[in-house]
Scaffold this active site. Structure first.
Site, PDB file in Angstrom:
ATOM      1  N   ASP A  87       0.928  -1.287  -0.060  1.00  0.00           N
ATOM      2  CA  ASP A  87      -0.039   0.090  -0.046  1.00  0.00           C
ATOM      3  C   ASP A  87       1.007   1.331   0.061  1.00  0.00           C
ATOM      4  O   ASP A  87       0.519   2.237   0.959  1.00  0.00           O
ATOM      5  CB  ASP A  87      -0.946   0.105   1.245  1.00  0.00           C
ATOM      6  CG  ASP A  87      -1.531  -1.232   1.458  1.00  0.00           C
ATOM      7  OD1 ASP A  87      -1.983  -2.006   0.355  1.00  0.00           O
ATOM      8  OD2 ASP A  87      -1.690  -1.713   2.669  1.00  0.00           O
ATOM      9  N   GLU A 116     -11.289  -0.956  -3.755  1.00  0.00           N
ATOM     10  CA  GLU A 116     -10.468  -0.543  -2.790  1.00  0.00           C
ATOM     11  C   GLU A 116      -9.151   0.380  -3.132  1.00  0.00           C
ATOM     12  O   GLU A 116      -9.150   0.193  -4.372  1.00  0.00           O
ATOM     13  CB  GLU A 116     -10.191  -1.464  -1.648  1.00  0.00           C
ATOM     14  CG  GLU A 116      -9.024  -2.543  -1.928  1.00  0.00           C
ATOM     15  CD  GLU A 116      -8.729  -3.528  -1.325  1.00  0.00           C
ATOM     16  OE1 GLU A 116      -9.371  -3.758   0.004  1.00  0.00           O
ATOM     17  OE2 GLU A 116      -7.407  -4.201  -1.496  1.00  0.00           O
TER      18      GLU A 116
END
Length: 314
Positions: free
Chosen positions: A21, A197
């Site tokens: 991420d 997401e």
């Protein structure tokens, strides 16, 4: 080409290993700031360098650690650092030791001009229209207004997560109601889990490109794309066009598996845009434990554009 620019050779190897991420922010002080999920999911780290490539060797500094219990005590995920109205903010997701999947979005604030100095103050939960699984908040400014985009489980709970957008009343408060932008609908968004997401925003050529990640966090993980004109009403879902095919997928020939949850930054001169994303160097991972496999590395790739001004990621 400047020695700090990203080359094809740089794209063939991880930029920072075991950091999922990844988020890179190029600030006006000349530094590139990097933060990401750590394999232990127990802290938020920050590093900086004068070039994107320099982030590989930059020493990380822990600026916040999880609580021992209660909110913000488990699954510390996907931090993003932003500079808004003279202060630093970090948006991140966290669960509870007593309920690890009670994931919500939280905000840290630092009023120091240098995010490595000063105090990081907990500003509480970023509250949406209803209380449910919520993560991966990103923020951006367009035509004088600040917006937030995030992933959340809908009231109907028909999928694992969908994408929403809202204006921001302040860096720590959403201006509600929120707008539903995208739900998992295509096959490539529903492999393993029905997921939208990890939104990220790229502003270029009079358009706003919103990438996001879909499916499970194994080799099926991939990137989708929403596009809007920057002069349109961004809170009207009809103004966003969704790609029917993923824009970045596993590439076995390059040893990149499950690419996704990206951010964007630029070269120092602003002429080139860079995609910062995570991927594994192998496909074989147990889906039940994929989130706990530490080898999601941060990679970098220079973005090309087609004749219509749209980004090309593959």
């Amino acid at each position: 080409m400047n020695i700090t620019d990203i080359t094809e050779n740089d794209e063939k190897r991880p930029l920072v290993e075991q950091r999922a991420d990844p988020y890179v922010y190029f600030h006006t002080d000349g530094y590139y700031y990097f933060t990401a999920s750590t394999p232990e999911y127990d802290r938020i780290e920050l590093r900086r360098a004068w070039s994107v490539k320099g982030l590989a060797d930059a020493a990380p500094m822990v600026i916040w650690r999880k609580h021992s219990s209660g909110p913000m005590s488990w699954h510390i995920w996907a931090p993003e650092i932003h500079f808004i109205d003279g202060k630093w903010y970090i948006y991140f997701a966290a669960g509870r030791a007593e309920d690890p999947w009670w994931i919500r979005t939280w905000v840290l604030e630092n009023s120091s001009s240098d995010p490595f100095c000063g105090e990081w103050e907990e500003k509480g939960m970023l509250e949406s229209e209803w209380d449910s699984f919520m993560l991966d908040c990103t923020v951006f400014q367009n035509r004088g207004s600040w917006y937030a985009v995030w992933a959340q489980k809908r009231k109907e709970r028909e999928e694992n997560s969908a994408l929403f957008i809202a204006k921001m009343e302040s860096p720590t408060k959403l201006a509600l109601p929120q707008t539903l932008l995208s739900v998992p609908e295509f096959d490539w968004e529903c492999r393993g889990f029905r997921v939208n997401e990890g939104p990220a925003v790229l502003q270029r050529n009079g358009k706003i490109f919103l990438t996001y990640s879909a499916s499970a966090t194994d080799a099926t993980y991939c990137m989708g794309l929403l596009t809007a004109d920057d002069g349109s009403d961004l809170l009207d879902a009809k103004n966003w066009r969704k790609s029917e095919k993923p824009v970045l997928v596993t590439d076995e020939s390059k040893g990149i598996f499950g690419p996704g949850h990206n951010s964007f930054t630029t070269s120092r001169d602003g002429k080139d845009d860079y995609l910062i994303y995570h991927a594994r160097p192998y496909a074989d991972v147990d889906l039940a434990f994929a989130l706990y496999d530490p080898n999601r590395h941060a990679w970098v790739k220079r973005i090309k554009y087609d004749s219509d001004g749209n980004p090309v990621f593959m």
